[in-house]
Design an enzyme around this catalytic site. Structure first.
Site, PDB file in Angstrom:
ATOM      1  N   GLU A  34      30.379  -4.867  21.760  1.00 34.50           N
ATOM      2  CA  GLU A  34      30.385  -4.251  22.707  1.00 34.50           C
ATOM      3  C   GLU A  34      30.813  -4.256  24.034  1.00 34.50           C
ATOM      4  O   GLU A  34      30.872  -3.472  25.004  1.00 34.50           O
ATOM      5  CB  GLU A  34      29.731  -3.007  22.351  1.00 34.50           C
ATOM      6  N   GLY A  88       0.865  -1.089   0.023  1.00 35.18           N
ATOM      7  CA  GLY A  88       0.188  -0.216  -0.237  1.00 35.18           C
ATOM      8  C   GLY A  88       0.937   1.459   0.110  1.00 35.18           C
ATOM      9  O   GLY A  88       0.394   1.991  -0.680  1.00 35.18           O
ATOM     10  N   HIS A  96      21.292 -24.089   6.577  1.00 38.05           N
ATOM     11  CA  HIS A  96      20.334 -24.079   7.851  1.00 38.05           C
ATOM     12  C   HIS A  96      18.965 -23.556   7.825  1.00 38.05           C
ATOM     13  O   HIS A  96      18.739 -22.306   7.773  1.00 38.05           O
ATOM     14  CB  HIS A  96      21.102 -23.548   9.004  1.00 38.05           C
TER      15      HIS A  96
END
Length: 1092
Positions: free
Chosen positions: A772, A67, A751
């Site tokens: 991190e 849309g 997989h």
């Protein structure tokens, strides 16, 4: 793979057919499919509502947010639909980064409704159950439904009630619509479960006073459930993602995959690309694609695919020739590259698969040269040295540049070489031959002491805490930190003798006191014992028909290795979990539906059982225990030092990559302490975190290695564990699948779980988060070994790890079959055959494939020529043989052979016994005159005797002329069988000297007595000699040899067998009773003194 997207039309068809709800669903089956070739007139005839209703038209090609992209035509009449399609049908369109052609459209009735009548509903699968999302505002602008929608978890095996839906999902729905929507959502959830959906979204779902309208729908189903849902699904078409075409070659490989126990996958990314891959292993195939993209080859990467699971030579040949045909279709200015890569195989015979690839390379030698193709090879595993040798040889003989490397070379190093970013070694160091590991080089037959005692004693003490009493306790245990020790005992489900022998050999080199396999379970045979080797001696392992008997006889067993097929793995695992002594189960099968796997996980969690798999090779604990084929052949066990523990524990999804980790870790550290491949499914039985926490709590493990993967969010739990201090040991981790973010369209890797459904599931996002939080994350897979070595060296420097002194393991005798495979021994064969070979993909008769025999319509005579005479006979010869079989098929029930067969059949004997009874009467007096006639006539003719002299000579010697004479037929009442054959032979045979000679003899014999004709046996005998001598297919010596060894009698035996079988079937059909010969047909002649 498991979860596959289906078209909107297919999804709605399933919904309309099978949903059960009191809600009135409108516009059922009211849709029309449109393609470029669609005939509008026929479409309107089939769907007359197209001319009477307002319409909606939209592409049905797995495009999200149609849309917002302006790809939905709303409230149009038929002419407006045609006009709307003119600018879109067959046009190339960009959606995100994907470019594709719009060619499949769906036309449906337009549903007038208000905005407040639009709703949003979605159901999707997770490990813990299925989530149902509902939002009271649906449509194009629904926004972030994850944060806005009401969410309800239906746990595995849980039920969804209308009350639950009303209370948890429909709080903001107008009261008068609650009942109808609740009924629809429950019906939708039931449909979702029954048809094994993994994702089902309807947006918008419209609820008006007229009923429910399903406007837009997106769905995925679990393709592995085909064997359960086939009757409902039918033949499902799985469209490719938008931006990627469906190629016939992909369909061909998918068909090969479906017919094979191996795994064969192919996705064509860029048919004009320069870089092609042929990679063994689901995990390895992703790693190679990552490395190619990381080195700048993303735009030139032509394909993604894998071959694994021990494909045969023929299957590998078919796969390879498909790749080679594709890559030699178009020229590339820089030439092309073929990367034949792979990790270290666990059980695939590398030599066998490489021989298939070599055959394909030879077939495509000229195209490969014309397209300037360079080939780079790297592989390890069973018999890989022989595989690399034949690959290197074909490079020399064809002149195609083929660079060959083994396990001494890092797995992805060949990618850098191929792309010119790494130098190619002139003479790469070759790993020692398999035999060097298995033959005793020290000359000492003694078994050395175990090389490390700390971990062994530690494992033993842990195991000792498991008393027989606690094993039999009905109360479920918690899941154990230590799954395996030097005293672990297991049961194998399935007749996997090779895997069991591999486990026993591993046990032996680890200096275990006893084998780790106590018994096998195989429901298709009765209880018996199977013979295996334990070092030099043979031992017997019991095989039971059912699990209950096996566990009752072996209370020491606490591990099951389940080799059952994907269809029976679930039931056999459920049965096993009913026995509390089983604490660990490894499920090897690939392709178990996700819904069944989640039930197993729930059951295992309740019972404190650890599941490894499904879709796994298993795991290994060096010096203690290995699951099935894990770790590969004994040469790899020894090369990777898996016979004694090291300090590094790892967990991976891929079985092949786990073996590669064994290699990397053994080369960069003191070795592996334990390693587990959890399997490639979306919801493995145990997770990365389950095993990482075990390793964290195991004193012998000093550092942890994790090979993560694109798809799922399990790796983020490791981030949480590190952040919260639950994981304190160094973790080296790399998530494979980084290439996925570089592809324009979605790629489903090997997989089932290797597919990112959102950004957080990408490998790039996970690697960044892990980096991190403080995990050791390399920049790419190439650097993984270097990072592992750096962390290990640091631990050694700090004194955390104290490397132990190496002690050689005991030697294990090599199996005879494997020694022969490696060319170390030779033995005279018990049999020799030169007519047939059934070992390959296709049956071969005398060098001719069975498909060619049918293609050339050779018939029975042609097959007989191949199998009896080892050559193709001329057409007239084949036809003559078939005529002989027809005329000798039967000669009534009175002859001795048919009589015997009938008597035997009426005595209640079986077909084979009755046939044999008849065949045993064939000899010189009945039927066997073919050979005798051929020999007599040939000898006379060849010696120069004229016909009269031959007849006189036989009369003088008092011998019958074989093939002359008939009980019924005569010169005045000729045998039409002989006449038919004579007409054919005279017309089609190049020469008939022996037949002419026999007919001269017939003239003489019939002048004395009219029934001394050349009978059918004699005719076939002399005509066959003329055929053999004069058809041009045989030398004179060969022709005479076939007569001498009895080949001609075979024609009568083969032909008359048809008649004997006919008589047998006739007697059975007529239900004839036991035959007793009548007294009045027997002349009783006894000696006179006996009658006194």
């Amino acid at each position: 793979m498991s979860a596959k997207a289906i078209s909107e039309q297919t999804g709605k068809e399933f919904l309309y057919k099978f949903i059960c709800t009191k809600a009135a669903i409108q516009n059922r089956f009211k849709y029309a499919r449109l393609r470029p070739e669609t005939d509008w007139n026929l479409l309107v005839q089939e769907h007359p509502w197209l001319q009477t209703e307002r319409l909606v038209v939209k592409p049905d090609q797995l495009i999200k947010r149609r849309g917002k992209l302006g790809l939905i035509g709303v409230n149009l009449d038929l002419n407006e639909v045609k006009e709307w399609l003119k600018s879109r049908m067959g046009q190339e369109t960009t959606v995100g980064r994907a470019q594709g052609v719009l060619k499949n459209f769906l036309i449906e009735p337009f549903v007038p409704h208000k905005q407040e009548e639009e709703f949003y509903v979605c159901i999707y699968a997770a490990r813990e159950g299925d989530y149902v999302l509902f939002h009271h505002e649906g449509g194009v602008d629904v926004g972030d439904v994850d944060s806005k929608a009401c969410k309800l978890l239906v746990e595995v095996d849980g039920k969804l009630s209308e009350q639950d839906v009303c209370d948890r999902l429909l709080q903001h729905v107008p009261v008068h619509k609650i009942s109808i929507l609740a009924s629809f959502v429950v019906g939708l959830f039931t449909l979702y479960e029954d048809l094994f959906f993994t994702y089902l979204e309807i947006n918008p779902l419209v609820a008006t006073d007229a009923g429910i309208f399903v406007l837009d729908m997106a769905a995925k189903i679990d393709a592995t459930a085909d064997y359960i849902c086939k009757s409902k699904w039918g033949d499902v078409d799985f469209p490719p993602p938008f931006g990627r075409e469906a190629y016939p070659e992909e369909a061909y490989i998918a068909d090969l995959d479906a017919k094979s126990g191996a795994s064969l996958k192919l996705t064509i990314l860029n048919p004009k690309g320069r870089i092609w891959t042929m990679v063994a292993g689901g995990g390895a195939s992703v790693v190679y694609s990552d490395t190619i993209c990381d080195l700048g080859g993303v735009n030139e990467l032509a394909n993604y695919g894998e071959y694994s699971g021990a494909p045969s030579e023929q299957q590998t040949y078919d796969y390879a020739k498909t790749i080679l045909a594709l890559m030699t279709r178009e020229q590339h200015s820089e030439g092309k590259i073929l990367i034949i890569g792979g990790s270290i195989a666990n059980f695939t015979n590398v030599a066998a698969t490489f021989k298939g690839i070599v055959r394909a390379i030879k077939d495509f030698q000229t195209p490969l040269q014309n397209h300037n193709v360079s080939i780079f090879v790297r592989r390890g595993g069973p018999n890989y040295q022989e595989g690399l040798r034949v690959m290197g040889e074909v490079g020399k003989t064809t002149g195609i540049p083929i660079h060959v490397f083994g396990t001494e070379t890092h797995m992805t190093a060949i990618v850098g070489m191929a792309l010119g970013q790494r130098s190619i070694p002139d003479q790469p160091p070759m790993a020692a031959h398999t035999a060097n590991f298995l033959l005793n080089a020290s000359g000492s037959p003694s078994t050395p002491a175990t090389s490390r005692t700390a971990s062994f004693s530690e494992s033993k003490s842990e195991d000792a805490n498991r008393t027989p009493l606690s094993m039999k306790c009905e109360v479920p245990w918690g899941k154990a930190t230590t799954l395996f020790s030097r005293h672990t005992k297991s049961i194998i489900w399935g007749m996997q003798t090779r895997a069991v022998q591999g486990m026993l050999d591993f046990d032996y080199v680890c200096s275990r006191d006893e084998p780790s396999v106590s018994a096998m379970v195989y429901p298709f045979t009765g209880d018996h014992k199977q013979k295996f080797y334990w070092g030099h001696k043979e031992i017997l392992i019991p095989v039971f028909k059912n699990m209950a008997d096996a566990l009752k006889k072996h209370p020491e067993v606490d591990v099951l290795i389940n080799f059952a097929s994907l269809r029976s793995a679930y039931d056999s695992t459920v049965e096993t979990m009913s026995f509390p002594q089983i604490r660990t189960i490894a499920i090897i099968a690939e392709g178990i539906p996700e819904a069944l796997t989640r039930r197993l996980i729930k059951m295992a969690d309740e019972k404190g059982v650890t599941i490894i798999g499904p879709a796994t090779v298993g795991g290994i604990k060096p010096g203690c225990y290995k699951i099935g084929n894990t770790g590969g052949m004994l040469d790899n066990i020894l090369a990777s030092k898996l016979y004694r523990p090291g300090s590094v524990a790892y967990v991976s999804r891929s079985g092949g990559m786990s073996n590669e980790l064994n290699n990397i870790i053994s080369r960069t550290t003191d070795g592996v302490y334990e390693g587990v491949a959890i399997g490639g499914d979306r919801h493995p039985g145990s997770t990365f975190m389950d095993h990482v926490l075990r390793y964290q709590d195991t004193p012998g493990v000093k550092m942890i290695v994790v090979l993560g993967e694109i798809g799922g969010t399990e790796e983020y739990k490791i981030c949480t564990g590190i952040k919260e201090g639950r994981i304190t040991k160094p973790v080296v981790i790399w998530c494979i699948g980084t290439c996925a973010t570089m592809f324009a369209s979605e790629v489903q890797f090997g997989h089932a779980g290797a597919c990112a459904n959102e950004k957080s599931e990408t490998a790039v996002a996970k690697n960044q988060a892990l980096r991190e939080i403080g995990a050791f994350v390399p920049r790419n897979f190439d650097e993984l070994g270097e990072v592992i070595k750096s962390v290990y060296d640091d631990l050694v420097a700090k004194g955390v790890i104290v490397p132990a002194q190496e002690v050689p393991p005991p030697t294990v005798p090599m199996d005879y079959s494997w020694a022969r495979e490696l060319g170390l021994i030779r033995k005279p064969a018990s049999f020799m055959t030169s007519i047939c070979d059934e070992r390959g993909q296709e049956l071969i008769y005398a060098g001719m494939p069975i498909t060619e025999i049918f293609k050339e319509d050779m018939g029975l005579g042609g097959v007989l020529g191949l199998l009896w005479f080892q050559r193709r006979l001329p057409k007239p010869a084949c036809h003559f043989i078939e005529m002989c079989l027809m005329v000798t098929a039967d000669h009534g029930p009175a002859v001795s052979g048919a009589h015997n067969a009938i008597v035997c059949a009426r005595a209640g004997k079986d077909l084979i016994s009755s046939l044999t009874s008849g065949l045993l009467t064939i000899g010189d007096r009945f039927g066997g005159a073919l050979d005798a006639a051929a020999k007599q006539f040939s000898k006379a003719f060849d010696s120069g005797l004229i016909a009269m002299d031959f007849v006189n000579k036989m009369k003088k010697e008092g011998r019958l002329i074989m093939g002359i004479g008939h009980r019924v037929k005569s010169i005045n009442n000729p045998d039409m069988r002989v006449q038919i054959l004579k007409d054919f032979v005279k017309q089609h045979f190049p020469a008939t000297p022996l037949l002419d000679y026999a007919l001269e003899v017939e003239k003489i014999t019939t002048s004395k007595k009219p029934n001394l004709i050349l009978n059918v046996d004699g005719f076939i005998g002399v005509a066959m000699v003329d055929l053999l001598r004069n058809c041009g297919a045989f030398t004179r010596e060969e022709a005479d040899e076939y007569v001498e060894i009895g080949a001609l009698n075979g024609i009568f035996v083969l032909g008359r067998s048809m008649g004997f079988i006919g008589h047998y079937l006739d007697q059975k059909r007529l239900k004839q009773g036991l035959y007793r010969h009548p007294w009045d047909d027997i002349s009783y002649v006894l000696p006179e003194h006996m009658t006194m």
